[in-house]
Design a protein around this motif. Structure first.
Motif, PDB file in Angstrom:
ATOM      1  N   ALA A 224     -16.009  25.622 -17.155  1.00 13.82           N
ATOM      2  CA  ALA A 224     -17.338  25.610 -16.549  1.00 13.82           C
ATOM      3  C   ALA A 224     -17.894  24.199 -16.550  1.00 13.82           C
ATOM      4  O   ALA A 224     -17.609  23.400 -17.451  1.00 13.82           O
ATOM      5  CB  ALA A 224     -18.282  26.551 -17.289  1.00 13.82           C
ATOM      6  N   ILE A 225     -18.661  23.904 -15.516  1.00 16.69           N
ATOM      7  CA  ILE A 225     -19.329  22.607 -15.421  1.00 16.69           C
ATOM      8  C   ILE A 225     -20.799  22.893 -15.181  1.00 16.69           C
ATOM      9  O   ILE A 225     -21.146  23.667 -14.284  1.00 16.69           O
ATOM     10  CB  ILE A 225     -18.755  21.768 -14.258  1.00 16.69           C
ATOM     11  CG1 ILE A 225     -17.315  21.362 -14.579  1.00 16.69           C
ATOM     12  CG2 ILE A 225     -19.613  20.543 -13.991  1.00 16.69           C
ATOM     13  CD1 ILE A 225     -16.628  20.618 -13.457  1.00 16.69           C
ATOM     14  N   ALA A 226     -21.662  22.268 -16.011  1.00 17.08           N
ATOM     15  CA  ALA A 226     -23.097  22.493 -15.841  1.00 17.08           C
ATOM     16  C   ALA A 226     -23.725  21.244 -15.255  1.00 17.08           C
ATOM     17  O   ALA A 226     -23.458  20.122 -15.698  1.00 17.08           O
ATOM     18  CB  ALA A 226     -23.737  22.825 -17.191  1.00 17.08           C
ATOM     19  N   LEU A 227     -24.539  21.440 -14.227  1.00 13.78           N
ATOM     20  CA  LEU A 227     -25.230  20.330 -13.582  1.00 13.78           C
ATOM     21  C   LEU A 227     -26.723  20.479 -13.796  1.00 13.78           C
ATOM     22  O   LEU A 227     -27.255  21.581 -13.887  1.00 13.78           O
ATOM     23  CB  LEU A 227     -24.958  20.323 -12.070  1.00 13.78           C
ATOM     24  CG  LEU A 227     -23.526  20.192 -11.574  1.00 13.78           C
ATOM     25  CD1 LEU A 227     -23.526  20.167 -10.052  1.00 13.78           C
ATOM     26  CD2 LEU A 227     -22.885  18.947 -12.123  1.00 13.78           C
ATOM     27  N   ILE A 233     -24.080  17.753 -17.144  1.00 12.03           N
ATOM     28  CA  ILE A 233     -24.603  17.704 -18.510  1.00 12.03           C
ATOM     29  C   ILE A 233     -23.656  18.344 -19.517  1.00 12.03           C
ATOM     30  O   ILE A 233     -23.805  18.132 -20.716  1.00 12.03           O
ATOM     31  CB  ILE A 233     -26.006  18.338 -18.617  1.00 12.03           C
ATOM     32  CG1 ILE A 233     -26.013  19.743 -18.012  1.00 12.03           C
ATOM     33  CG2 ILE A 233     -27.049  17.459 -17.942  1.00 12.03           C
ATOM     34  CD1 ILE A 233     -27.320  20.480 -18.242  1.00 12.03           C
ATOM     35  N   ALA A 234     -22.705  19.128 -19.056  1.00 11.62           N
ATOM     36  CA  ALA A 234     -21.739  19.700 -19.986  1.00 11.62           C
ATOM     37  C   ALA A 234     -20.554  20.214 -19.208  1.00 11.62           C
ATOM     38  O   ALA A 234     -20.676  20.567 -18.033  1.00 11.62           O
ATOM     39  CB  ALA A 234     -22.363  20.852 -20.779  1.00 11.62           C
ATOM     40  N   VAL A 241     -19.881  25.864 -22.972  1.00 10.36           N
ATOM     41  CA  VAL A 241     -20.850  25.228 -22.071  1.00 10.36           C
ATOM     42  C   VAL A 241     -22.144  26.028 -22.046  1.00 10.36           C
ATOM     43  O   VAL A 241     -23.241  25.473 -22.104  1.00 10.36           O
ATOM     44  CB  VAL A 241     -20.255  25.106 -20.647  1.00 10.36           C
ATOM     45  CG1 VAL A 241     -21.325  24.695 -19.650  1.00 10.36           C
ATOM     46  CG2 VAL A 241     -19.116  24.105 -20.644  1.00 10.36           C
ATOM     47  N   LEU A 242     -22.006  27.348 -22.016  1.00  3.26           N
ATOM     48  CA  LEU A 242     -23.210  28.171 -21.921  1.00  3.26           C
ATOM     49  C   LEU A 242     -24.048  28.101 -23.192  1.00  3.26           C
ATOM     50  O   LEU A 242     -25.261  28.322 -23.144  1.00  3.26           O
ATOM     51  CB  LEU A 242     -22.828  29.630 -21.604  1.00  3.26           C
ATOM     52  CG  LEU A 242     -22.334  29.844 -20.172  1.00  3.26           C
ATOM     53  CD1 LEU A 242     -21.669  31.194 -20.011  1.00  3.26           C
ATOM     54  CD2 LEU A 242     -23.474  29.702 -19.179  1.00  3.26           C
ATOM     55  N   GLU A 243     -23.412  27.796 -24.317  1.00  2.00           N
ATOM     56  CA  GLU A 243     -24.171  27.700 -25.570  1.00  2.00           C
ATOM     57  C   GLU A 243     -24.765  26.311 -25.778  1.00  2.00           C
ATOM     58  O   GLU A 243     -25.594  26.113 -26.663  1.00  2.00           O
ATOM     59  CB  GLU A 243     -23.257  28.031 -26.774  1.00  2.00           C
ATOM     60  CG  GLU A 243     -22.737  29.459 -26.788  1.00  2.00           C
ATOM     61  CD  GLU A 243     -23.853  30.479 -26.619  1.00  2.00           C
ATOM     62  OE1 GLU A 243     -24.931  30.309 -27.235  1.00  2.00           O
ATOM     63  OE2 GLU A 243     -23.664  31.442 -25.840  1.00  2.00           O
ATOM     64  N   TYR A 251     -31.169  25.223 -17.946  1.00  2.00           N
ATOM     65  CA  TYR A 251     -30.818  26.380 -17.139  1.00  2.00           C
ATOM     66  C   TYR A 251     -31.720  27.557 -17.458  1.00  2.00           C
ATOM     67  O   TYR A 251     -32.490  28.028 -16.613  1.00  2.00           O
ATOM     68  CB  TYR A 251     -29.355  26.696 -17.439  1.00  2.00           C
ATOM     69  CG  TYR A 251     -28.696  27.621 -16.451  1.00  2.00           C
ATOM     70  CD1 TYR A 251     -29.106  27.680 -15.129  1.00  2.00           C
ATOM     71  CD2 TYR A 251     -27.641  28.420 -16.862  1.00  2.00           C
ATOM     72  CE1 TYR A 251     -28.466  28.523 -14.245  1.00  2.00           C
ATOM     73  CE2 TYR A 251     -27.005  29.260 -15.974  1.00  2.00           C
ATOM     74  CZ  TYR A 251     -27.424  29.314 -14.672  1.00  2.00           C
ATOM     75  OH  TYR A 251     -26.800  30.140 -13.800  1.00  2.00           O
ATOM     76  N   PHE A 252     -31.687  27.952 -18.703  1.00  2.00           N
ATOM     77  CA  PHE A 252     -32.444  29.144 -19.047  1.00  2.00           C
ATOM     78  C   PHE A 252     -33.914  28.817 -19.224  1.00  2.00           C
ATOM     79  O   PHE A 252     -34.768  29.651 -18.977  1.00  2.00           O
ATOM     80  CB  PHE A 252     -31.880  29.790 -20.316  1.00  2.00           C
ATOM     81  CG  PHE A 252     -30.433  30.120 -20.165  1.00  2.00           C
ATOM     82  CD1 PHE A 252     -30.035  31.032 -19.204  1.00  2.00           C
ATOM     83  CD2 PHE A 252     -29.470  29.494 -20.921  1.00  2.00           C
ATOM     84  CE1 PHE A 252     -28.695  31.330 -19.031  1.00  2.00           C
ATOM     85  CE2 PHE A 252     -28.140  29.788 -20.761  1.00  2.00           C
ATOM     86  CZ  PHE A 252     -27.735  30.705 -19.813  1.00  2.00           C
TER      87      PHE A 252
END
Lengths: 258, 299, 321
Positions: A224-227, A233-234, A241-243, A251-252
């Motif tokens: 996963a790639i977080a933007l 950013i991760a 990544v989600l944690e 995101y949340f």
């Protein structure tokens, strides 16, 4: 089997003063399923546009294997096997499911227009090949019964599948999906996730998916790639990544659509 | 003698320029109607000039056949065009299917219908229209100045400035742009988008009728005299871009002037190819951004 | 079954000129000529969605080429018409590639205006507004202006044009055209070259119109500018829309309409009423039946079939679903 690895190096896309994508570097392993996550406006669609040749790249590089494809047109990238879907379904609404899917056979080598019009031997072979491919993918996705129906008459989830069939009718190298389950309900999302996994298991390709649904990302993606605000950013295992704190915040914090 | 000749040719040149700007002024009046209609409904009306023709004809019949007072006759002519424009929007434009090119097709149909209808109802003979000052002239410094030209130029300037004030400086303009940008948001702001559209169409009928009457006074009156004029107006709009204001309006004056100069230099026969060359040159030279119609926002 | 039906139809169409008087044979030839040009416009407008108002100009180009090259053998004339029309189609298409909608319509209209202007101003070559008389093309022991021979000549090309158009529907090229019309984004996303597709569509459409014009000159024997100006271009548009965009049978229906209805009006001595009807029909069909008459017919047939099936279902024994 997919051979080539898709990489981006310091990719930046600027629209006037707005940096829609900033200095993103990432490697998409062959046959992996990568989730792109992030709040609205984070640059996910822009990144897909840059990968698929739908927007000009301001700086940085995109490579497929050893080949630099940064300056290649969208058309040339499709020829290399990089295909995409859109956030809103883009189909020829008045035409049949069959025709919409057969359109994807453009990636097969096609005879010249003159050969097509005069139905010369190369056209016969191309036609046989394309019809077979189209019927096969329709069958795989359970769309055979709709083949002759106009797309506009079908429910939304089915039209999503038609778009997917158009992408997969000729075996792709890299598939870019922009929220394939947007506008679908819980059950339809799960179904789409399962379908994607099955298709990928059958004939692997590199898949990059923009997806809001955390559960779908967890179950579907291997990476996963977080933007956020155009920057990465991760990245890593979806669970990790989600944690990630910054992801949680960006995101949340903004409030995520379930 | 050479000095006199020089003055004479300078006078001629100035006269040609004045004539071109006068024509351009009428183009600007017409184009203002095209622009506001396009901005509010994203449609272009191919039958636009024909609305003006009908207005001019109604005025003609009232004053010349029925001998009504001229101002009243002309006012009723304008009113006829206004009503017809509003009716066009109400009966046709609102029902156009969402399919590429069908707005053009429907208004092309209206063009055919109205042109042929005018032919049948009013006959196809050329008629001399009211003079509207085009018979009054004075020579100033070697330049033959026609009052009709001044009227055209004046109308053009009024349209240019008035249009700017209305479109860019008033609440009405805000409503227009809001409806053009996003009808749903405009509705939520309390704007009655559909009525506003019809009103704008009606206003375009007014502009068409006024310009058509002045043009009839300079040419002759028949069912088709506005067709070449309106093509030039559309060209000006195309060159400037119908979603902008100043570029197309100034292009209207420019096209008038260009045509007039091309006619002066190469003979009046040359205006068609001259215009064609201008358009091709712009198409080839203009940057991509300038020519692109608004694209689908999010791919 | 289909083949048998086709043979019957072809035999009927082939024998028609022997059953009708020469006026009607000539009129049917005209319908076929206009059908060829309409099929051409259907490719660029009906299928590829590019609104062209220059179709009558390509038609005129073929007609004037025929008039000016009567001394050449027919085969050479034909090749010349095809080559010239191809170039003309490309010449119109290339500067207009970045345009769509109104701008495209306007620029193609300007090309048409320029064509008429050239006809009017090259009087020594084209006969100006007076037009030109075209000597008949010798075919065997007769010529193209003999109604029956003319009919056979036109029929050959009309069948070829129809088969070509049907074949296009079966090809990837045909699908590209529809994609360019309905969604340029979708077209790009599957790798379709928009530029090449549009230019090819314009070239093909010009070839159809050019060949139709060539036949027109040889069968009618006279060419003059009003046959090729803006209004005929709009009539071709009417023919495509009335019959139904993207349908070959629709083009035939549309062509029959734009040839036969004006004839009917002139028979009753009211030929100036046709444009009024033409405008009205264009508006009504575009608003009420955007798929054209053929689409309307297909829908009606489908509706009747569905009703029939439902009735049979009801009358037969109900089975659990």
């Amino acid at each position: 089997m997919t051979q080539a690895r898709l990489t981006v190096e310091d990719l930046t896309v600027r629209y006037g003063a707005l940096q829609a994508v900033r200095d993103i570097s990432a490697t998409f392993q062959p046959d992996s399923i990568v989730g792109l996550i992030g709040p609205n406006g984070a640059g996910k669609t822009t990144l897909l546009n840059a990968l698929s040749g739908f927007t000009d790249i301001t700086s940085g590089r995109v490579r497929l294997g050893e080949r630099d494809i940064t300056r290649l047109s969208g058309q040339a990238r499709v020829a290399l096997g990089i295909v995409r879907s859109f956030q809103t379904v883009r189909l020829l609404e008045d035409e049949s499911v069959f025709l919409n899917v057969a359109l994807g056979c453009e990636r097969n080598p096609q005879p010249t227009v003159v050969e097509q019009i005069f139905s010369l031997p190369r056209q016969w072979r191309a036609r046989r090949r394309d019809l077979a491919a189209t019927y096969q993918i329709l069958d795989t996705l359970g769309l055979s019964e709709f083949a002759g129906r106009a797309v506009a008459e079908l429910p939304y989830a089915t039209r999503r599948l038609v778009e997917l069939a158009r992408i997969l009718v000729v075996h792709p190298e890299v598939v870019l999906l922009d929220e394939p389950a947007a506008g679908s309900d819980r059950a339809e999302r799960d179904l789409m996730g399962r379908t994607l996994r099955q298709l990928h298991a059958r004939e692997p390709f590199t898949m990059i998916v923009v997806e809001h649904d955390v559960d779908v990302v967890r179950k579907l993606c291997s990476y996963a790639i977080a933007l956020d605000s155009g920057a990465m950013i991760a990245s890593g295992e979806p669970d990790v990544v989600l944690e990630n704190d910054r992801v949680q915040e960006a995101y949340f914090g903004v409030g995520h659509r379930a | 003698m050479p000095a006199v000749l020089a003055v004479g040719s300078l006078g001629n040149t100035l006269q040609v320029i004045l004539g071109g700007l006068a024509t351009g002024g009428l183009y600007a009046v017409l184009l203002l109607g095209v622009i506001v209609v396009f901005q509010v409904s994203k449609n272009v009306n191919f039958a636009y000039g024909e609305l003006g023709v009908i207005g001019a004809f109604v005025g003609y019949v009232l004053y010349s056949t029925l001998h009504w007072p001229t101002p009243l006759a002309l006012a009723l002519g304008v009113a006829a065009a206004v009503v017809l424009a509003a009716v066009t929007d109400l009966t046709l434009i609102r029902r156009i299917p969402d399919r590429q090119g069908f707005d053009l097709v429907v208004t092309l149909g209206a063009l055919l219908l109205l042109t042929a209808g005018t032919d049948v109802v009013f006959g196809s003979a050329d008629r001399q229209y009211l003079n509207l000052f085009s018979d009054k002239a004075r020579i100033v410094g070697g330049v033959y100045i026609n009052a009709g030209d001044l009227l055209s130029l004046g109308l053009g300037l009024v349209a240019l400035v008035g249009g700017h004030l209305i479109v860019n400086e008033t609440g009405l303009g805000v409503s227009l742009r809001a409806s053009a940008e996003d009808p749903a948001i405009a509705r939520s702001m309390g704007i009655d988008v559909l009525s506003l559209r019809t009103a704008v169409w009606a206003a375009s009928g007014l502009l068409a009728a006024v310009a058509s009457m002045v043009i009839a006074s300079r040419l002759v009156l028949d069912a088709r005299y506005m067709t070449p004029v309106i093509i030039n107006v559309f060209i000006a709009g195309m060159l400037g871009g119908l979603d902008r204001y100043w570029p197309p309006m100034l292009a209207a004056f420019g096209v008038g002037l260009y045509n007039s100069l091309a006619g002066y230099i190469f003979g009046s026969d040359a205006s068609t190819p001259a215009l064609f060359i201008l358009v091709l040159a712009v198409l080839i030279i203009a940057p991509k951004r300038f020519l692109e119609e608004r694209h689908e926002a999010r791919a | 079954m289909r083949i048998a039906a086709s043979i019957v139809v072809m035999a009927f169409v082939g024998l028609l000129p022997f059953a009708l008087d020469s006026y009607w044979v000539f009129t049917l030839s005209e319908v076929m000529i206009y059908a060829i040009a309409t099929i051409g416009l259907d490719i660029v407008f009906g299928r590829a969605g590019q609104l062209s108002l220059a179709q009558a100009s390509f038609f005129g180009l073929g007609a004037y080429l025929a008039a000016l090259t009567t001394t050449l053998p027919a085969g050479l004339q034909f090749l010349l018409v095809v080559a010239t029309a191809m170039i003309a189609g490309a010449v119109v298409a290339i500067p207009t590639l970045r345009l769509s909608g109104l701008r495209l319509a306007l620029v193609t209209l300007l090309f048409g205006e320029l064509f008429i202007w050239a006809l009017d101003h090259l009087g020594s070559l084209t006969g100006g507004t007076q037009g030109l008389v075209v000597p008949a093309l010798a075919i065997g022991d007769s010529n193209s202006q003999d109604p029956t021979y003319g009919y056979m000549l036109v029929l050959f090309f009309a069948v070829a044009a129809t088969l070509t158009a049907v074949q296009i529907s079966r090809t990837q090229f045909g699908r590209r055209l529809l994609a360019v019309r309905d969604s340029e984004v979708a077209a790009r996303s599957v790798g379709i070259g928009l530029v090449r597709t549009k230019v090819a569509a314009f070239m093909l459409s010009a070839i159809f119109a050019g060949v139709a014009g060539w036949l027109y000159a040889h069968v009618v024997g006279f060419v003059a500018p009003p046959t090729f100006d803006l209004f005929p271009s709009v009539y071709f548009l009417i023919a495509v829309i009335l019959g139904g965009a993207g349908r070959v049978a629709g083009s035939w229906l549309g062509a029959a309409y734009i040839v036969l209805i004006p004839q009917a009006f002139s028979i009753i001595g009211q030929s100036n009423l046709f444009p009024i009807l033409g405008g009205g029909v264009l508006i009504l069909v575009a608003l009420l039946l955007p798929g054209g008459l053929m689409d309307g017919a297909t829908r009606t047939a489908g509706w009747i079939r569905a009703r029939y099936a439902a009735m049979r279902q009801m009358s037969s024994n109900r089975r659990p679903a």
